[in-house]
Structures are given as structure tokens and as C-alpha cells.
Motif scaffolding. Structure first.
Motif, short mmCIF file in Angstrom:
data_model
loop_
_atom_site.label_atom_id
_atom_site.label_comp_id
_atom_site.label_asym_id
_atom_site.label_seq_id
_atom_site.Cartn_x
_atom_site.Cartn_y
_atom_site.Cartn_z
N PRO A 30 54.29 45.67 47.28
CA PRO A 30 54.92 44.35 47.28
C PRO A 30 53.95 43.19 47.54
O PRO A 30 54.39 42.07 47.72
CB PRO A 30 55.91 44.45 48.44
N GLU A 31 52.62 43.48 47.54
CA GLU A 31 51.67 42.38 47.75
C GLU A 31 51.66 41.46 46.52
O GLU A 31 51.91 41.90 45.41
CB GLU A 31 50.26 42.95 47.90
N ILE A 32 51.28 40.22 46.75
CA ILE A 32 51.12 39.26 45.66
C ILE A 32 49.76 39.53 44.98
O ILE A 32 48.78 39.79 45.66
CB ILE A 32 51.11 37.82 46.22
N THR A 33 49.73 39.49 43.67
CA THR A 33 48.46 39.63 42.95
C THR A 33 48.14 38.32 42.23
O THR A 33 48.97 37.78 41.50
CB THR A 33 48.55 40.78 41.92
N ARG A 34 46.94 37.82 42.50
CA ARG A 34 46.53 36.54 41.91
C ARG A 34 45.53 36.79 40.77
O ARG A 34 44.65 37.65 40.88
CB ARG A 34 45.86 35.65 42.97
N PHE A 35 45.68 36.03 39.71
CA PHE A 35 44.77 36.12 38.56
C PHE A 35 44.12 34.76 38.35
O PHE A 35 44.78 33.73 38.44
CB PHE A 35 45.56 36.48 37.30
N ASP A 36 42.83 34.77 38.07
CA ASP A 36 42.13 33.53 37.74
C ASP A 36 41.77 33.56 36.25
O ASP A 36 41.09 34.48 35.79
CB ASP A 36 40.87 33.38 38.60
N ALA A 37 42.27 32.58 35.51
CA ALA A 37 42.06 32.57 34.05
C ALA A 37 40.81 31.80 33.66
O ALA A 37 40.57 31.56 32.47
CB ALA A 37 43.29 31.96 33.36
#
Ligand code: SF4
Length: 368
Positions: free
Chosen positions: A158-165
Motif C-alpha cells: 500500500p505504499e505510494i510510488t512516485r514516478f519522475d517523467a
């Protein structure tokens, strides 16, 4: 059009860099390539089809290439000319490797929507990482890329996953070509545990303002002193353009951030960074929902980067003297040169102080 070639010169100038995307009023036209290469498979995708028609209509030379990793036929008699022409060349292909790179400290993963950039920031790390492939690649299999992102999100729940574009490109700078960023923003808007972020030096944000971001995308602008932008960031929007764009993004309700990078020490740097914050404070209109953040990154270089920068921008104002720097060991034991500890601390204190003075409700995410 009122477009005009502006000649940038550095103080010790021998050669000039002509940047023809800048128009008289300081606004910048979106990038139009001189030549476009297509991988044959890209034409099986709607975006590939649209792009080939678009560039044919504009009478821009269109060619085929077997792979976006190996483009031949970019003109230029010298390595430098080829480099400059490559930065004006668009390559349309498929992203085949869907293993995303890590992107700490700003995100867990890089979201690979494009590779390469048409701007000429002297310090840009893409000069080293892209090696002999500085042309601009955009990928048409956006569905596959986003599907892969969804798997990465599920793995960490349930952790948040961050993506950098914006790890391999200035993604806003090519958005008028692909529309892929808007798709990624809306995709992430629907993900309970997925977040998107990117940073830009371009002002062309209009097409993103009505995207259903749902507060899941942090829109960041790279900011710097007039001196740094003038001498070290040719081919990008000036500070005025970036500030105007930031106001539009804030009004559209996006979480908003600024990356002060690279922070460079030069004669008068302290005053110049203060002027930057004063101007930003005067111009910026934002609300609590924009959840303002700042990221602070001091200038660093590797010996490989230094060599490439000196070849490509022989008169650069970027100071790279190992005797004035301190070594920092990065991933894979790579050595980077940063400011010595005391000077780095001074940078951190000064810029953090400016954030607190001018934007007391904002958060500094990190200094590195
Ligand atoms: Fe590199 Fe960003 Fe400058 Fe493009 S805008 S050259 S990606 S630093």
C-alpha cells in the motif's frame, strides 16, 4: 512571425551559439525539428501515424531508421556540428526495455516517455548519459509504458510510488509533439497509490492545464538567477516565461514545486539568488492546495562531463576546477565534484533561508 535569431555570447566569446527558438517578446516558440526519423514499427501506432503526416505536411525531411538507438545520417562535418544538429533531430520509436530506472531522491522510478532535449544547458547530465545519442527520442507505445507503471505501483502497495517523467528529457518541452505527458498525468490521476512529477525549463504548459490530475502530479519548474539562465541555459524559456507558466499551473490546482538547480557560486551569487526569490514572491499566485515545495541541488560535475562540456561549449562560464571542489562518491563508485563542505553548507543555509523568508508556508524537500 516575429521570430528572430538571438545571439548568445559568453564573456570570453570566440564562437557564438545561435538559438533561433527565442522570439522578440521573450516568449519562446515550441520546438520544431529540422529532421525526423521513424522506426518502421512506430507507424503501427496512432501517434506514429499522426506524427509522420504532420511532419510531411510541414515539409520537414522524414526518414526511416531501423532503431532509435542507432540513428545514422544526421548531418554535420564536425562532431560539434553533428551534436548541434542532433539536438534538432526528432526520432520516433518504441520504448522496448520497460525496466524503469530508479530516480531517488525525487521519486522511486523514472517514467520513460522521451529521451533527449533540444535545449543547451551547459551543465546538463544528459550530455554524459546520452553519449553519442543526443537526438530527441519520443516513444509511441505509451500504453505499454503506463501499463508497466501500473505494475510497479501494484508491487509496492500500500505504499505510494512516485514516478519522475523528466529524468531523461525535458518532457514539457516535447509535449506539444506527443501529448504523452497529459496521458500520463490523467493515468496517474486515477491511481490511488501512484504519483507523477516532472520538472521543466519551458513555458509551454497550456495543453496540460485542463488535464484531470486529481492532485496526483507535482508540476515543478527549474529556476535560477538571470546570470545562470543567460550564460548556462541557452535554448530554454527565460525566468519570466517560467514564472508566468507557474502561475497558470498553480491556477489549474496542481501541486507546485520549484527546483533551484544547479545552484552555482559566482561573484554576487548570494544577492542574485535573493533577487530571484524576491521576484518569484512578487509574481507567484498560489493557494494552499498547490502545496508549494522547493528542491535544492548544488552544482556537481564528473570528469567525463567536464571533458564533454569543454568540447561542446568551449567558452562556457561554468567553472569546473577540481582544486575548488570536494569529491563525492555516487552510485557505482562514480566520483562527482561538489562544493567543499563549508561552501555547500553556506549554499544550503542561504537558499533554505530564502525559502523560509519569502515562502514561509513552503517545504524544502531536500538539499543535495
Ligand atoms: Fe538538460 Fe533540462 Fe537543459 Fe534540457 S532543459 S538541456 S534536459 S538541463
Amino acid at each position: 512571425s516575429n521570430s528572430k535569431t538571438i545571439i548568445y555570447n559568453t564573456q570570453t566569446c570566440v564562437t557564438f551559439i545561435a538559438i533561433d527558438e527565442i522570439v522578440e517578446d521573450g516568449n519562446m516558440k515550441p520546438f520544431v525539428p529540422d529532421m525526423v526519423f521513424f522506426e518502421p514499427d512506430s507507424l503501427n501506432y496512432p501517434l506514429g501515424e499522426t506524427l509522420v503526416e504532420h511532419y510531411r505536411k510541414l515539409n520537414i525531411p522524414v526518414r526511416q531508421t531501423t532503431s532509435h538507438n542507432q540513428v545514422r545520417g544526421i548531418p554535420g562535418d564536425t562532431a560539434l556540428q553533428q551534436y548541434r544538429n542532433a539536438k534538432r533531430t526528432l526520432v520516433v520509436g518504441l520504448k522496448k526495455s520497460l525496466k524503469f530506472e530508479p530516480s531517488l531522491p525525487s521519486a522511486e522510478y523514472a517514467l520513460p516517455l522521451a529521451t533527449g532535449c533540444m535545449a543547451h544547458c551547459h551543465y546538463c547530465y544528459l550530455q554524459t548519459t546520452l553519449g553519442k545519442k543526443p537526438y530527441i527520442r519520443v516513444y509511441v507505445n505509451v500504453d505499454d509504458i503506463l501499463k508497466r507503471a501500473e505494475q510497479y505501483i501494484q508491487e509496492r502497495e500500500p505504499e505510494i510510488t512516485r514516478f519522475d517523467a523528466s529524468c531523461t528529457s525535458d518532457i514539457v518541452g516535447v509535449e506539444h509533439i506527443t501529448g504523452s505527458l497529459k496521458r500520463a498525468i490523467e493515468f496517474m490521476g486515477k491511481q490511488t497509490n501512484g504519483r507523477l512529477r516532472f520538472v521543466t525549463k519551458f513555458e509551454h504548459v497550456d495543453s496540460l492545464l485542463d488535464a484531470e490530475h486529481n492532485g496526483h502530479t507535482r508540476f515543478r519548474f527549474s529556476i535560477n538567477t538571470d546570470y545562470v539562465i543567460k550564460y548556462l541555459e541557452p535554448g530554454t524559456s527565460r525566468m519570466d516565461g517560467r514564472m508566468a507558466a507557474a502561475n497558470k499551473v498553480a491556477a489549474a490546482g496542481y501541486p507546485l514545486g520549484f527546483i533551484v538547480a544547479p545552484i552555482i557560486r559566482y561573484d554576487g551569487w548570494m544577492n542574485d539568488y535573493e533577487t530571484l526569490f524576491q521576484k518569484l514572491k512578487e509574481r507567484l499566485r498560489y493557494k494552499p492546495e498547490n502545496d508549494l515545495t522547493f528542491e535544492l541541488i548544488q552544482h556537481r560535475y564528473t570528469m567525463t562531463a567536464k571533458k564533454i562540456i569543454q568540447e561542446r561549449y568551449p567558452n562556457t562560464q561554468l567553472r569546473m576546477e577540481e582544486s575548488e571542489r570536494q569529491k563525492k562518491y555516487g552510485r557505482y563508485g562514480r566520483v562527482k565534484y561538489v562544493y567543499p563542505k563549508m561552501q555547500a553548507q553556506e549554499i544550503k543555509d542561504h537558499i533554505t533561508g530564502l525559502v523560509h523568508d519569502y515562502f514561509p508556508d513552503a517545504r524544502v524537500e531536500y538539499f543535495t
